[in-house]
Design a protein around this motif. Structure first.
Motif, PDB file in Angstrom:
ATOM      1  N   VAL A 170      26.331  26.828  33.323  1.00 43.44           N
ATOM      2  CA  VAL A 170      26.304  26.346  32.142  1.00 43.44           C
ATOM      3  C   VAL A 170      26.159  24.530  32.402  1.00 43.44           C
ATOM      4  CG1 VAL A 170      27.711  25.952  30.187  1.00 43.44           C
ATOM      5  CG2 VAL A 170      27.534  27.853  31.139  1.00 43.44           C
ATOM      6  N   ASP A 171      25.063  24.077  31.855  1.00 40.20           N
ATOM      7  CA  ASP A 171      24.811  22.568  32.277  1.00 40.20           C
ATOM      8  C   ASP A 171      25.448  21.895  31.147  1.00 40.20           C
ATOM      9  OD1 ASP A 171      23.132  23.578  34.340  1.00 40.20           O
ATOM     10  OD2 ASP A 171      21.309  23.852  32.902  1.00 40.20           O
ATOM     11  N   TYR A 172      26.187  20.999  31.586  1.00 38.53           N
ATOM     12  CA  TYR A 172      27.157  20.096  30.498  1.00 38.53           C
ATOM     13  C   TYR A 172      26.954  18.729  30.545  1.00 38.53           C
ATOM     14  CZ  TYR A 172      29.898  18.665  34.307  1.00 38.53           C
ATOM     15  OH  TYR A 172      30.584  18.547  35.397  1.00 38.53           O
ATOM     16  N   SER A 173      26.198  18.160  31.672  1.00 41.19           N
ATOM     17  CA  SER A 173      25.782  16.981  31.567  1.00 41.19           C
ATOM     18  C   SER A 173      24.598  16.934  32.753  1.00 41.19           C
ATOM     19  CB  SER A 173      27.166  16.032  32.192  1.00 41.19           C
ATOM     20  OG  SER A 173      27.331  16.199  33.583  1.00 41.19           O
ATOM     21  N   ASN A 203      24.774  18.520  35.790  1.00 42.03           N
ATOM     22  CA  ASN A 203      25.869  19.258  36.497  1.00 42.03           C
ATOM     23  C   ASN A 203      26.404  20.297  35.754  1.00 42.03           C
ATOM     24  OD1 ASN A 203      25.924  16.583  38.070  1.00 42.03           O
ATOM     25  ND2 ASN A 203      26.315  15.576  36.274  1.00 42.03           N
ATOM     26  N   ALA A 204      27.014  21.291  36.147  1.00 44.69           N
ATOM     27  CA  ALA A 204      27.316  22.516  35.667  1.00 44.69           C
ATOM     28  C   ALA A 204      28.485  23.280  36.281  1.00 44.69           C
ATOM     29  CB  ALA A 204      25.920  23.422  35.950  1.00 44.69           C
ATOM     30  N   PHE A 205      28.944  24.003  35.251  1.00 40.52           N
ATOM     31  CA  PHE A 205      30.001  25.023  35.670  1.00 40.52           C
ATOM     32  C   PHE A 205      29.344  26.266  36.086  1.00 40.52           C
ATOM     33  CE2 PHE A 205      31.805  22.574  31.846  1.00 40.52           C
ATOM     34  CZ  PHE A 205      32.622  21.734  32.669  1.00 40.52           C
ATOM     35  N   GLY A 206      29.734  26.796  37.204  1.00 42.04           N
ATOM     36  CA  GLY A 206      29.127  28.141  37.548  1.00 42.04           C
ATOM     37  C   GLY A 206      30.198  29.377  37.361  1.00 42.04           C
ATOM     38  N   PHE A 207      29.218  30.400  37.103  1.00 42.28           N
ATOM     39  CA  PHE A 207      29.869  31.762  36.815  1.00 42.28           C
ATOM     40  C   PHE A 207      29.126  32.903  37.708  1.00 42.28           C
ATOM     41  CE2 PHE A 207      30.520  28.944  33.087  1.00 42.28           C
ATOM     42  CZ  PHE A 207      31.803  29.185  32.774  1.00 42.28           C
TER      43      PHE A 207
END
Length: 314
Positions: A149-152, A262-266
């Protein structure tokens, strides 16, 4: 942004998970199917509370658990750091605030743990935790095992002398100039490629230094015309040396040249969880909470208008 190569094979990792500070929750009635109400206090911003409409997107198994486990590797400012020096059980930082707030919006508490950086993806694969965070770059290679999930987004910025006497505003102005970079960095590679393809007769002279502070010192000494480095890091350098240097105003690339998300990974098989967090991050963008968090860390330049999934550029 962290571009270090992750080890892809799954390995067993021991992980001790720790409950995030600043969260409170009210359990949902048994068998109601509704998310709990969770509140996360974002330092300097305010409380973020569960939104029933957004929380409806959360997969049922996570709604039942009421918690998401997150692994990170601190310190890596401004994305993640230890709340108190010497205490590796409590965290702070841009990623910590955004992801904890997104979880609260979904009705989830968070449990964070410190892990080796090269153990984040293997631990995710092994089911030791549900998500990974901490300035991680969404890369196509990493998408083989994770959904991001790309947040920046953060690319290359160019630091120049105060007043910008050489009128360096973007990469096109670097042809024929001398540019300092950190040795073996993406900037060294990308500038060499750009010089070869786009600077006919006026090559960019790339000077490599062991560490980025030495590249900045070369600019201050006048031995190079600019410093190329990850923009998110140069924002801090500009603030620290504001009477001597400034960031080039690259209006066409507000997140930096060749910006990567930059992202959160799942876990790749949990696209449903990633989609729920995409919606939660978007809700933070829409109500202004996201912008306030970025401002807290002086990072509005890396902000996005839309949270995306798996938008790696390479």
């Amino acid at each position: 942004m962290r571009l270090h190569r992750f080890a892809l094979p799954a390995v067993a990792l021991a992980a001790t998970f720790l409950t995030a500070c600043g969260s409170t929750d009210t359990p949902a009635p048994a068998n109601s199917g509704a998310a709990a109400t969770v509140t996360f206090a974002v330092p300097g911003v305010g409380d973020v509370t569960t939104d029933a409409k957004v929380a409806a997107k959360l997969p049922a198994d996570f709604r039942d658990k009421g918690v998401i486990t997150i692994a990170t590797n601190a310190p890596y400012e401004p994305f993640i750091d230890f709340k108190t020096e010497g205490n590796t059980s409590e965290f702070k930082g841009l990623d910590y605030d955004v992801l904890s707030a997104a979880a609260a919006r979904l009705g989830l508490k968070t449990q964070w743990s410190q892990q080796p950086f090269d153990g984040l993806v293997p631990g995710l694969q092994a089911g030791k935790f549900d998500a990974i965070a901490g300035g991680i770059t969404d890369k196509k290679e990493r998408q083989q095992v994770a959904t991001f999930v790309d947040y920046s987004a953060s690319g290359t910025g160019f630091l120049v002398a105060k007043g910008n006497p050489l009128a360096i505003n973007d990469v096109t102005n670097l042809c024929g100039r001398t540019v300092a970079v950190q040795k073996a960095s993406n900037q060294a590679k990308h500038l060499a490629e750009y010089s070869k393809s786009s600077c006919a007769g006026k090559a960019i002279t790339v000077k490599e230094y062991p560490e980025n502070p030495q590249a900045v010192q070369a600019l201050l000494a006048g031995t190079v015309d600019a410093v190329a480095a990850t923009k998110v890091n140069l924002v801090d350098t500009e603030q620290q040396l504001k009477d001597k240097v400034q960031l080039a105003a690259d209006s066409a690339n507000p997140n930096g040249w060749l910006a990567s998300p930059n992202a959160f990974g799942f876990l790749k098989s949990r696209a449903d969880l990633a989609q729920a967090f995409q919606a939660a991050v978007q809700s933070l963008i829409d109500d202004g909470t996201y912008a306030k968090i970025l401002d807290q860390y002086g990072q509005k330049e890396i902000g996005l208008a839309t949270a995306t999934i798996d938008r790696a550029i390479d």
